[in-house]
Scaffold this active site. Structure first.
Site, short mmCIF file in Angstrom:
data_model
loop_
_atom_site.label_atom_id
_atom_site.label_comp_id
_atom_site.label_asym_id
_atom_site.label_seq_id
_atom_site.Cartn_x
_atom_site.Cartn_y
_atom_site.Cartn_z
N CYS A 241 0.12 -8.97 4.02
CA CYS A 241 0.16 -9.87 5.11
C CYS A 241 1.42 -10.22 5.14
O CYS A 241 2.70 -10.12 4.75
CB CYS A 241 -0.43 -9.66 6.02
SG CYS A 241 -1.24 -9.77 7.85
N HIS B 26 -5.13 -5.86 5.08
CA HIS B 26 -6.23 -7.11 4.07
C HIS B 26 -7.23 -6.84 3.20
O HIS B 26 -8.63 -6.60 3.64
CB HIS B 26 -6.92 -8.21 5.25
CG HIS B 26 -5.84 -8.86 6.16
ND1 HIS B 26 -5.03 -9.70 6.04
CD2 HIS B 26 -5.29 -9.56 6.89
CE1 HIS B 26 -4.71 -10.84 6.17
NE2 HIS B 26 -4.33 -9.58 6.92
N GLU C 141 -8.88 -8.77 1.02
CA GLU C 141 -9.61 -10.09 0.75
C GLU C 141 -10.61 -9.85 2.07
O GLU C 141 -11.81 -10.78 1.66
CB GLU C 141 -8.89 -10.86 0.57
CG GLU C 141 -8.32 -11.13 2.01
CD GLU C 141 -6.92 -10.97 2.44
OE1 GLU C 141 -7.05 -9.58 1.96
OE2 GLU C 141 -6.94 -11.35 4.04
#
Lengths: 84, 223
Positions: free
Chosen positions: B87, B196, B198
């Protein structure tokens, strides 16, 4: 040393779709400015700069604009100098 | 193996990324303040999401001049290890010239925060080695400036070198060129993606699809 007011104008490149410009243009038309076209929304970065000459000031600012103030992949810029 | 997650003023998901690397993948991982310039001990460096320097001027425009990013340029030149920008990290890597193209404001003008489907376009890279070619995965996006753009010659190079890693499947949420969601550099050591991983590494948070991306990077280093 001379002192200048520097204005760096940054705008989206002509080939890049500018959704903000499109939204502003629609509003301009609704407000009666019916003949408006090609609206682009950019940025103005304005500062004072001391330099030995206008040419020197312009060279330094252009270098920084290219590297930092504008992203040449998506934006173009112009530099305006006004001696104080 | 040692990994680092860079922390800028305004980073977010840095702790999530640290958690995934350290607690889920059991890799020695440090949070690295953005003023650091010594990167030689790290095999994997992640630039996390967020809004470094408030995204002032353009997302990533100021962060790219941070000491850690200057050091990262040398790290990449030397081929020391792998770099992943997520990002805002992706935006910083493009601004720094470590990845081609740029990320412009979303075409719909809105900040987008939702889960999207991605298609894995190249499964033979460190980031995607645990995926199948053409596999569909789900990851969250959260960005205002995620429209990938690049000049035609750059796009042609990305295609011929197979540098496009992920594309948005179905809807193209931000108007990205050819629905591009993630790319790598020519050397195959620098990776950038708007979604994302994670944020979706455990079943509790969704499909868990993000884990195999970060795990792929780790396995590449350990291989």
């Amino acid at each position: 040393m001379k002192e200048f007011v520097v204005r760096v104008l940054v705008e989206p490149k002509p080939e890049l779709l500018d959704p903000q410009g499109q939204a502003v243009e629609r509003a301009l038309k609704e407000l009666g400015l019916t003949t408006v076209s090609q609206t682009r929304v950019g940025k103005l970065i304005k500062f004072k700069l001391k330099a030995v000459s206008a040419q020197h000031a312009r060279e330094r600012v252009t270098e920084i604009a290219q590297k930092f103030l504008a992203n040449p992949v998506i934006e173009r810029y112009s530099v305006e100098l006004e001696e104080l | 193996m040692r990994a680092a997650v860079v922390v800028f003023p305004g980073s977010n998901c840095d702790l999530d990324t640290h958690y995934v690397l350290k607690d889920l993948l059991r890799i020695e991982t440090e949070l690295l303040w953005y003023r650091e310039t010594d990167l030689k001990d790290y095999d994997l460096i992640v630039l996390p999401g967020g809004f470094a320097y408030g995204d002032y001027l353009r997302a990533g425009a100021i962060a790219r001049f941070a000491p850690v990013v200057q050091a990262l340029v040398e790290y990449v030149e030397r081929g020391r290890g792998l770099v992943l920008g997520i990002c805002n990290g992706f935006q910083i890597l493009t601004e720094a010239g470590l990845l081609p193209g740029a990320l412009a404001p979303n075409l719909g003008r809105k900040f987008l925060c939702k889960t999207v489907k991605l298609r894995v376009e190249n499964a033979y890279t460190p980031l995607t080695r645990l995926c199948r070619e053409g596999e569909l995965i789900e990851l969250p996006i959260a960005h205002g400036e995620g429209r990938y753009v690049a000049p035609p010659e750059t796009l042609a190079k990305l295609k011929s070198n197979r540098q496009i890693l992920f594309t948005y499947h179905g809807e193209n949420p931000n108007g990205s060129l050819e629905s591009i969601a993630g790319i790598m550099d020519e050397t195959g050591t620098v990776f950038g993606m708007m979604p994302h991983p994670e944020r979706n590494c455990e079943r509790l948070l969704g499909t868990g699809d993000g884990l195999k991306l970060l795990q792929g990077m780790v396995e590449e280093v350990l291989a």
